[in-house]
Design a protein around this motif. Structure first.
Motif, PDB file in Angstrom:
ATOM      1  N   ARG A  31       0.799  -1.219   0.000  1.00 31.62           N
ATOM      2  CA  ARG A  31       0.000   0.000   0.000  1.00 31.62           C
ATOM      3  C   ARG A  31       0.836   1.276   0.000  1.00 31.62           C
ATOM      4  O   ARG A  31       0.329   2.333  -0.368  1.00 31.62           O
ATOM      5  N   GLY A  33       3.056   2.289  -1.962  1.00 28.85           N
ATOM      6  CA  GLY A  33       3.066   2.852  -3.314  1.00 28.85           C
ATOM      7  C   GLY A  33       1.773   3.581  -3.634  1.00 28.85           C
ATOM      8  O   GLY A  33       1.786   4.631  -4.292  1.00 28.85           O
ATOM      9  N   ASP A  34       0.656   3.044  -3.152  1.00 29.36           N
ATOM     10  CA  ASP A  34      -0.635   3.708  -3.353  1.00 29.36           C
ATOM     11  C   ASP A  34      -0.680   5.055  -2.634  1.00 29.36           C
ATOM     12  O   ASP A  34      -1.366   5.973  -3.061  1.00 29.36           O
ATOM     13  N   TYR A  35       0.030   5.142  -1.509  1.00 32.59           N
ATOM     14  CA  TYR A  35       0.032   6.390  -0.737  1.00 32.59           C
ATOM     15  C   TYR A  35       1.041   7.381  -1.263  1.00 32.59           C
ATOM     16  O   TYR A  35       1.105   8.514  -0.795  1.00 32.59           O
ATOM     17  N   ASP A  36       1.896   6.925  -2.209  1.00 36.80           N
ATOM     18  CA  ASP A  36       2.998   7.738  -2.707  1.00 36.80           C
ATOM     19  C   ASP A  36       3.927   8.120  -1.558  1.00 36.80           C
ATOM     20  O   ASP A  36       4.364   9.266  -1.431  1.00 36.80           O
ATOM     21  N   VAL A  37       4.179   7.111  -0.692  1.00 38.08           N
ATOM     22  CA  VAL A  37       5.047   7.276   0.478  1.00 38.08           C
ATOM     23  C   VAL A  37       6.071   6.149   0.433  1.00 38.08           C
ATOM     24  O   VAL A  37       5.722   5.016   0.112  1.00 38.08           O
ATOM     25  N   PRO A  38       7.336   6.405   0.758  1.00 42.26           N
ATOM     26  CA  PRO A  38       8.320   5.320   0.776  1.00 42.26           C
ATOM     27  C   PRO A  38       7.920   4.241   1.791  1.00 42.26           C
ATOM     28  O   PRO A  38       7.476   4.563   2.891  1.00 42.26           O
ATOM     29  N   ARG A  59      -0.157   9.845   5.618  1.00 44.93           N
ATOM     30  CA  ARG A  59      -0.799  10.762   4.673  1.00 44.93           C
ATOM     31  C   ARG A  59      -1.653  11.779   5.415  1.00 44.93           C
ATOM     32  O   ARG A  59      -2.884  11.736   5.388  1.00 44.93           O
ATOM     33  N   THR A  70      -8.745   4.405   2.711  1.00 41.45           N
ATOM     34  CA  THR A  70      -7.407   3.875   2.477  1.00 41.45           C
ATOM     35  C   THR A  70      -7.072   2.792   3.497  1.00 41.45           C
ATOM     36  O   THR A  70      -6.519   1.743   3.152  1.00 41.45           O
TER      37      THR A  70
END
Length: 140
Positions: A31, A33-38, A59, A70
């Motif tokens: 997940r 990647g879905d959050y655009d977080v490392p 997020r 999410t």
């Protein structure tokens, strides 16, 4: 150890009663990647926290509804990913004492608690705290 005089024991579910760290990490890595977080940033706050709290920390820009949606998607990854979730060595001994019929889910997703505690085939009655039940019904 003499267990006949024990009347209550409170264990944390994840990491104490069941070994579920690998399953949780797989879901959070997926997940992230879905959050655009490392992934490392998500994993740094994920362990021991309910999904909605972790998503909120990862997020902070999401609305309350966005956090709930999410977190629900993240939990869905874990409900059936139980291949390597099992009882932690030694945890079942005190739980098998005759006067300890309940497993307590405090702040956990109730469906996830049922799945993880039942993964070894020996789920006691699950007692969810009011907070855990309210979070479940509120989508958290």
């Amino acid at each position: 150890m003499e267990l006949t005089n024990i009347e209550a024991v409170l264990f944390d579910m994840d990491g104490t009663l069941v070994d579920s760290g690998a399953a949780a990490e797989r879901a959070w890595r997926t997940r992230a990647g879905d959050y655009d977080v490392p992934p490392a940033a998500v994993l740094a706050v994920a362990h021991g926290a309910p999904a909605h709290r972790t998503v909120g920390l990862a997020r902070p820009d999401l609305s309350e509804t966005g956090v709930a949606e999410t977190a629900a998607r993240q939990l869905a990854l874990q409900y059936d990913d139980l291949s390597d979730v099992g009882a932690t060595t030694g945890a079942s001994e005190p739980l098998m004492a005759p006067r300890l019929p309940w497993a307590v889910a405090a702040g956990a997703d109730v469906r996830l608690a049922r799945a993880r505690l039942g993964a070894d085939g020996d789920l006691r009655h699950l007692l969810a705290t009011t907070a855990a039940s309210e979070e479940q019904s509120n989508g958290r």
